[in-house]
Design a protein around this motif. Structure first.
Motif, short mmCIF file in Angstrom:
data_model
loop_
_atom_site.label_atom_id
_atom_site.label_comp_id
_atom_site.label_asym_id
_atom_site.label_seq_id
_atom_site.Cartn_x
_atom_site.Cartn_y
_atom_site.Cartn_z
N PHE A 222 0.83 -1.20 0.00
CA PHE A 222 0.00 0.00 0.00
C PHE A 222 0.88 1.26 0.00
CE2 PHE A 222 -2.47 3.31 2.19
CZ PHE A 222 -3.63 3.30 1.43
N GLU A 223 1.89 1.28 0.87
CA GLU A 223 2.77 2.45 0.96
C GLU A 223 3.53 2.69 -0.34
OE1 GLU A 223 5.27 1.88 4.34
OE2 GLU A 223 3.60 1.77 5.75
N THR A 224 4.06 1.63 -0.93
CA THR A 224 4.83 1.82 -2.16
C THR A 224 3.94 2.25 -3.32
OG1 THR A 224 4.68 -0.58 -2.58
CG2 THR A 224 6.68 0.24 -1.52
N ALA A 225 2.68 1.88 -3.30
CA ALA A 225 1.76 2.36 -4.34
C ALA A 225 1.62 3.88 -4.23
CB ALA A 225 0.40 1.68 -4.20
N ILE A 226 1.53 4.40 -2.99
CA ILE A 226 1.43 5.84 -2.79
C ILE A 226 2.73 6.52 -3.22
CG2 ILE A 226 1.19 7.66 -1.05
CD1 ILE A 226 -0.62 5.78 0.53
N ILE A 227 3.87 5.91 -2.88
CA ILE A 227 5.17 6.49 -3.23
C ILE A 227 5.35 6.51 -4.75
CG2 ILE A 227 7.66 6.18 -3.03
CD1 ILE A 227 7.11 4.94 -0.24
N ARG A 228 4.98 5.42 -5.43
CA ARG A 228 5.09 5.40 -6.89
C ARG A 228 4.21 6.48 -7.52
NH1 ARG A 228 4.69 -0.26 -6.22
NH2 ARG A 228 2.54 -0.17 -6.98
N ASN A 229 3.04 6.66 -6.95
CA ASN A 229 2.14 7.70 -7.46
C ASN A 229 2.73 9.08 -7.28
OD1 ASN A 229 -0.62 8.42 -8.50
ND2 ASN A 229 -0.69 9.52 -6.53
N LYS A 230 3.41 9.28 -6.14
CA LYS A 230 4.07 10.57 -5.89
C LYS A 230 5.15 10.83 -6.94
CE LYS A 230 5.07 11.51 -1.59
NZ LYS A 230 4.35 12.78 -1.28
N LEU A 231 5.93 9.80 -7.27
CA LEU A 231 6.97 9.95 -8.27
C LEU A 231 6.38 10.19 -9.66
CD1 LEU A 231 9.35 7.10 -7.06
CD2 LEU A 231 9.94 9.52 -7.16
N THR A 232 5.29 9.50 -9.97
CA THR A 232 4.66 9.66 -11.28
C THR A 232 4.09 11.07 -11.43
OG1 THR A 232 4.10 7.32 -11.33
CG2 THR A 232 2.90 8.76 -12.84
N ARG A 233 3.50 11.59 -10.36
CA ARG A 233 2.89 12.91 -10.42
C ARG A 233 3.93 14.01 -10.59
NH1 ARG A 233 0.39 12.77 -5.92
NH2 ARG A 233 1.83 14.01 -4.67
N ASP A 234 5.05 13.92 -9.86
CA ASP A 234 6.11 14.94 -9.93
C ASP A 234 7.44 14.24 -9.70
OD1 ASP A 234 7.89 17.06 -9.62
OD2 ASP A 234 6.41 18.35 -8.64
N LEU A 235 8.08 13.81 -10.78
CA LEU A 235 9.29 13.00 -10.67
C LEU A 235 10.42 13.77 -9.98
CD1 LEU A 235 10.79 10.40 -11.27
CD2 LEU A 235 11.36 11.31 -13.52
N GLU A 236 10.60 15.03 -10.32
CA GLU A 236 11.70 15.80 -9.74
C GLU A 236 11.53 15.98 -8.23
OE1 GLU A 236 13.96 20.16 -10.24
OE2 GLU A 236 12.36 19.56 -11.61
N ASP A 237 10.33 16.37 -7.82
CA ASP A 237 10.08 16.56 -6.39
C ASP A 237 10.11 15.22 -5.66
OD1 ASP A 237 9.12 18.37 -4.14
OD2 ASP A 237 7.53 16.86 -4.16
#
Length: 323
Positions: free
Chosen positions: A92-107
């Protein structure tokens, strides 16, 4: 003054073994107790009944940084290689983290920090964090030095900050004269400024002038320039300003390199001094200007004690340059 709020750091990891859980807890405890980070670790919230999915969502959203702890099971769950009923929290946590990277890769790249603890391997970092092409943080010991690189990523203050850029010389090989007054000013006393000056009948357009409104009781007028070890010689003409209100004053000039006095000169109206000092390798050039006095300066020079009450020094360094 109140202390600044510490960065909030969320720990995402997998419960591989009791030993791994203990290692993660010891590392989190070090970051919280020794370094002072606001660390969020699930093991510290086991005293109440919790909706862990909601708990993870809230803390991941609020976190300034996410520490991803490498381990075999964490990688398998993060990369979708584990059964759906195993390690649901990590999945569950890594799904949220991957989504964060997909939304704004640099940040996301800046905020998601893969960590390899003692006994673990780079190969245990999830594939989506690009363990070999991006920065990872290998912790060999729980010490200040051991977490130095990780702390630099969190604070933005690296252990080896970029030096200040020098003056561009146009790529020429021959030494080029650079106006000292245009170098970065590290600090200066009141009354010191850039400007033009007339000394012994000659005009110097790019000078460093000391002309305070009132005498300074605390020491000489001074300026500290950042040489950065890039120059070889410092040259200038030191003298009393031709239009000084007290034409009979005596001035004292001192050149200090990295805290060591290198030359001292006394001038008067009509009697300027030529200053030519080797500054090879020096990082800080300190130039002091004063009228002779008896008291000691907090900077090691003679203090300014003006011989005529109410008459401050009126001195200048004519067109000072470095090469």
């Amino acid at each position: 003054m109140s202390e600044p709020d510490p960065p909030k750091v969320f720990f995402s990891y997998s419960h591989d073994t009791p030993e791994h859980k203990d290692l993660v807890r010891r590392f989190a405890t070090f970051l919280r107790g020794r370094i002072g980070l606001e660390v969020v670790l699930d093991q510290w919230y086991d005293n109440v009944r919790i909706d862990w999915s909601l708990w993870a969502t809230r803390h991941l959203k609020a976190a300034d940084f996410v520490i991803v702890v490498a381990s075999p099971l964490y990688r398998a769950r993060a990369d979708g290689e584990a059964p759906p009923h195993e390690g649901r929290g990590a999945q569950f946590e890594t799904a949220i983290i991957r989504n964060k990277l997909t939304r704004d890769l640099e940040d996301g790249t800046r905020r998601v920090l893969p960590v390899v603890l003692p006994g673990r391997s780079i190969d245990e970092i999830p594939e989506f964090l690009n363990p070999y092409s991006m920065t990872r943080y290998e912790i060999t010991e729980f010490t200040d030095d051991g977490v130095g690189d990780l702390l630099a990523a969190i604070t933005g203050r690296g252990q080896h900050p970029m030096p200040r850029r020098g003056v561009w010389l146009g790529g020429v090989r021959e030494p080029r004269r650079v106006l000292a007054g245009e170098l970065p000013w590290m600090c200066a006393s009141s009354g010191v400024r850039r400007g033009e000056a007339w000394i012994d009948g000659l005009h110097y357009e790019n000078s460093i002038v000391l002309r305070p409104n009132t005498p300074s009781p605390g020491g000489p007028g001074f300026i500290e320039l950042d040489l950065g070890g890039h120059y070889q010689r410092f040259t200038t003409v030191a003298g009393v300003l031709d239009n000084a209100r007290d034409p009979f004053q005596v001035g004292r000039f001192r050149v200090v390199l990295d805290g060591t006095p290198r030359s001292e000169h006394e001038v008067s109206a009509g009697k300027p001094a030529q200053i030519d000092v080797d500054v090879s390798g020096a990082r800080v050039l300190r130039l002091e200007m004063s009228r002779p006095g008896a008291a000691a300066s907090p900077f090691g020079s003679a203090a300014v004690v003006v011989t005529r009450p109410g008459r401050p020094p009126e001195l200048a360094l004519g067109d000072p340059t470095v090469t």
